[in-house]
Design a protein around this motif. Sequence first.
Motif, PDB file in Angstrom:
ATOM      1  N   LEU A  67       0.605  -1.231  -0.242  1.00 22.59           N
ATOM      2  CA  LEU A  67       0.024  -0.237   0.120  1.00 22.59           C
ATOM      3  C   LEU A  67       1.156   1.400  -0.344  1.00 22.59           C
ATOM      4  CD1 LEU A  67      -2.814  -0.895   2.271  1.00 22.59           C
ATOM      5  CD2 LEU A  67      -2.768  -0.545   0.074  1.00 22.59           C
ATOM      6  N   ARG A  68       1.754   1.446   0.959  1.00 22.36           N
ATOM      7  CA  ARG A  68       2.770   2.206   1.408  1.00 22.36           C
ATOM      8  C   ARG A  68       3.529   2.454  -0.426  1.00 22.36           C
ATOM      9  NH1 ARG A  68       0.467   5.037   4.822  1.00 22.36           N
ATOM     10  NH2 ARG A  68       1.400   5.116   6.382  1.00 22.36           N
ATOM     11  N   GLY A  69       3.942   1.381  -1.235  1.00 24.59           N
ATOM     12  CA  GLY A  69       4.132   1.990  -2.266  1.00 24.59           C
ATOM     13  C   GLY A  69       3.678   2.104  -3.480  1.00 24.59           C
ATOM     14  N   GLN A  70       2.502   1.672  -3.259  1.00 29.36           N
ATOM     15  CA  GLN A  70       0.923   2.489  -4.418  1.00 29.36           C
ATOM     16  C   GLN A  70       0.878   3.565  -3.882  1.00 29.36           C
ATOM     17  OE1 GLN A  70      -1.873  -0.523  -5.999  1.00 29.36           O
ATOM     18  NE2 GLN A  70      -0.513  -2.069  -5.044  1.00 29.36           N
ATOM     19  N   GLY A  71       1.854   4.601  -2.589  1.00 26.19           N
ATOM     20  CA  GLY A  71       0.930   5.892  -2.705  1.00 26.19           C
ATOM     21  C   GLY A  71      -0.051   5.943  -1.266  1.00 26.19           C
ATOM     22  N   PHE A  72      -0.747   4.608  -0.374  1.00 27.16           N
ATOM     23  CA  PHE A  72      -0.985   5.142   0.402  1.00 27.16           C
ATOM     24  C   PHE A  72      -1.215   5.545   1.607  1.00 27.16           C
ATOM     25  CE2 PHE A  72      -3.246   3.265   4.347  1.00 27.16           C
ATOM     26  CZ  PHE A  72      -4.385   3.755   4.480  1.00 27.16           C
ATOM     27  N   GLN A  73      -1.310   6.776   2.151  1.00 31.96           N
ATOM     28  CA  GLN A  73      -0.793   7.585   2.444  1.00 31.96           C
ATOM     29  C   GLN A  73      -1.585   7.761   4.441  1.00 31.96           C
ATOM     30  OE1 GLN A  73      -0.073  11.627   0.525  1.00 31.96           O
ATOM     31  NE2 GLN A  73       1.942  10.921  -0.003  1.00 31.96           N
ATOM     32  N   ALA A  74      -2.756   7.820   4.598  1.00 29.94           N
ATOM     33  CA  ALA A  74      -3.051   7.632   5.901  1.00 29.94           C
ATOM     34  C   ALA A  74      -2.772   6.778   6.827  1.00 29.94           C
ATOM     35  CB  ALA A  74      -4.658   7.202   5.738  1.00 29.94           C
ATOM     36  N   PRO A  75      -2.350   7.374   7.911  1.00 29.33           N
ATOM     37  CA  PRO A  75      -1.833   6.886   8.612  1.00 29.33           C
ATOM     38  C   PRO A  75      -2.329   5.480   9.257  1.00 29.33           C
ATOM     39  CG  PRO A  75      -3.158   8.447   9.815  1.00 29.33           C
ATOM     40  CD  PRO A  75      -3.044   8.413   8.085  1.00 29.33           C
ATOM     41  N   VAL A  76      -1.203   4.479   9.762  1.00 28.39           N
ATOM     42  CA  VAL A  76      -1.564   2.800   9.861  1.00 28.39           C
ATOM     43  C   VAL A  76      -0.543   2.680  11.833  1.00 28.39           C
ATOM     44  CG1 VAL A  76      -0.561   0.754   8.630  1.00 28.39           C
ATOM     45  CG2 VAL A  76      -1.515   2.349   7.603  1.00 28.39           C
ATOM     46  N   ILE A  77      -2.018   2.474  11.889  1.00 25.17           N
ATOM     47  CA  ILE A  77      -2.330   1.776  13.312  1.00 25.17           C
ATOM     48  C   ILE A  77      -1.543   0.104  13.118  1.00 25.17           C
ATOM     49  CG2 ILE A  77      -2.271   1.882  15.845  1.00 25.17           C
ATOM     50  CD1 ILE A  77      -3.777   4.695  15.372  1.00 25.17           C
ATOM     51  N   ILE A  78      -0.322  -0.925  13.916  1.00 27.29           N
ATOM     52  CA  ILE A  78      -0.718  -2.010  13.792  1.00 27.29           C
ATOM     53  C   ILE A  78      -1.149  -2.557  14.913  1.00 27.29           C
ATOM     54  CG2 ILE A  78       1.405  -3.786  13.974  1.00 27.29           C
ATOM     55  CD1 ILE A  78       2.991  -2.213  11.472  1.00 27.29           C
ATOM     56  N   LEU A  79      -1.873  -3.408  14.377  1.00 27.23           N
ATOM     57  CA  LEU A  79      -2.622  -3.689  15.560  1.00 27.23           C
ATOM     58  C   LEU A  79      -2.010  -5.484  15.806  1.00 27.23           C
ATOM     59  CD1 LEU A  79      -6.668  -3.397  15.457  1.00 27.23           C
ATOM     60  CD2 LEU A  79      -4.193  -2.211  17.036  1.00 27.23           C
ATOM     61  N   THR A  80      -1.383  -6.133  16.636  1.00 29.12           N
ATOM     62  CA  THR A  80      -0.895  -7.666  16.666  1.00 29.12           C
ATOM     63  C   THR A  80      -0.633  -8.213  17.771  1.00 29.12           C
ATOM     64  OG1 THR A  80       0.919  -9.015  16.167  1.00 29.12           O
ATOM     65  CG2 THR A  80       1.619  -6.457  17.128  1.00 29.12           C
ATOM     66  N   ALA A  81      -0.864  -9.508  17.598  1.00 32.80           N
ATOM     67  CA  ALA A  81      -0.481  -9.868  19.237  1.00 32.80           C
ATOM     68  C   ALA A  81       0.827 -10.960  19.680  1.00 32.80           C
ATOM     69  CB  ALA A  81      -1.109 -11.151  19.180  1.00 32.80           C
ATOM     70  N   ARG A  82       1.725 -10.383  17.933  1.00 32.01           N
ATOM     71  CA  ARG A  82       3.022 -10.704  18.510  1.00 32.01           C
ATOM     72  C   ARG A  82       3.517  -9.122  19.096  1.00 32.01           C
ATOM     73  NH1 ARG A  82       4.607 -11.747  12.509  1.00 32.01           N
ATOM     74  NH2 ARG A  82       2.649 -12.244  11.653  1.00 32.01           N
ATOM     75  N   SER A  83       4.878  -9.905  20.270  1.00 33.84           N
ATOM     76  CA  SER A  83       5.177  -8.240  21.076  1.00 33.84           C
ATOM     77  C   SER A  83       6.668  -8.659  20.685  1.00 33.84           C
ATOM     78  CB  SER A  83       4.775  -8.668  22.649  1.00 33.84           C
ATOM     79  OG  SER A  83       5.383  -9.877  22.254  1.00 33.84           O
ATOM     80  N   GLY A  84       6.845  -9.279  19.340  1.00 35.95           N
ATOM     81  CA  GLY A  84       8.924  -9.114  18.594  1.00 35.95           C
ATOM     82  C   GLY A  84       8.899  -8.385  18.110  1.00 35.95           C
ATOM     83  N   ILE A  85      10.095  -7.256  18.653  1.00 33.61           N
ATOM     84  CA  ILE A  85      10.626  -6.511  18.455  1.00 33.61           C
ATOM     85  C   ILE A  85      10.692  -6.024  17.061  1.00 33.61           C
ATOM     86  CG2 ILE A  85      12.917  -7.189  19.018  1.00 33.61           C
ATOM     87  CD1 ILE A  85      12.628  -3.735  20.020  1.00 33.61           C
ATOM     88  N   ASP A  86      11.236  -7.126  16.067  1.00 29.64           N
ATOM     89  CA  ASP A  86      11.867  -7.094  14.845  1.00 29.64           C
ATOM     90  C   ASP A  86      10.302  -6.707  13.811  1.00 29.64           C
ATOM     91  OD1 ASP A  86      14.072  -8.452  15.368  1.00 29.64           O
ATOM     92  OD2 ASP A  86      13.656 -10.552  15.018  1.00 29.64           O
TER      93      ASP A  86
END
Length: 224
Positions: A67-86
Motif C-alpha cells: 500500500l505504501r508503495g502505491q501511495g497510500f498515505q493515511a496513518p497506519v496503526i498496527i495491532l498484533t498479538a506478536r510483541s517481537g521487536i523485529d
Amino acid sequence: MTHILIVEDESRITDFLAKGLRASGFTITPASNGEEASAIALDGNIDLMLLDLGLPGQGGLGLLQELRGQGFQAPVIILTARSGIDDKVAGFELGADDYLTKPFRFEELLVRIRARLRTSSSPSTSDAQAAMLTAGDIVLDLRTRRVSVSGKPIDLSAREFTLLETFMRHPEQVLSRQHLLDLVWGYDYEPGSNVVDVYVGYLRKKLGSNRIETVRGMGYRFVP
Ligand code: CA
C-alpha cells in the motif's frame, strides 16, 4: 466523518473494534484479508487504517509495504498479538505510524487513533501542539512518547508513560486502583496485584513525590 479501515481476519476482534469505534463517532469499513483491504484503501476515502499483522496470505506487513508503495498515505496503526521487536522495527520501516500489542484496552487504542489523526491532518505546528499534553511543568509528547519536567527530559517506560498520561487526562480526580488497572493494564495483570502502587512509586521517584497524592481508602489523585 472520519473513516477508519479495520484490516483483521478475526471477526470477533473486528466486531469489538467496530462497535467501540462507531460509538466513538467514526465511520468503519472492515476488511478480512489483504486483497479486500487493498481495494478499499486505494479506492476509498480512508483517514486511518488499523492493521492486524497475522493476516492470511501475504500478511499485514506485506500488505503495508504494497500500500505504501502505491501511495497510500493515511496513518497506519498496527495491532498484533506478536510483541517481537523485529516485527515492530519492520512495521515502522515499512511505514506504520504506531503499534499496539494485543491485548490492549480500547481506551488506549482510542487515544492512539486520535493522536495519529491530529498529527496527520496537516503537519503544522498547531497539530504538533495538539499532540502535546501539558500539566503544570510536565509535558508529554504523544507522538514521540517523550516526557519533560520543567524542560528537562525524563526517561519513562511505556507503562509509566501510559500511567502518567492517564493521570494527566484526569487532573484533580481521584482514580481508584481498579480504575487505573483497567485503564492502563487492561487484562494484563494478576488479580490482587499491587502493580499500581509500584508504578505510582516509580513515577513519584522520577517526577517528584508531591505530584501524585494518595487518597486513603480511595486511590490516587494527580495534582498538576
Ligand atoms: Ca489475525
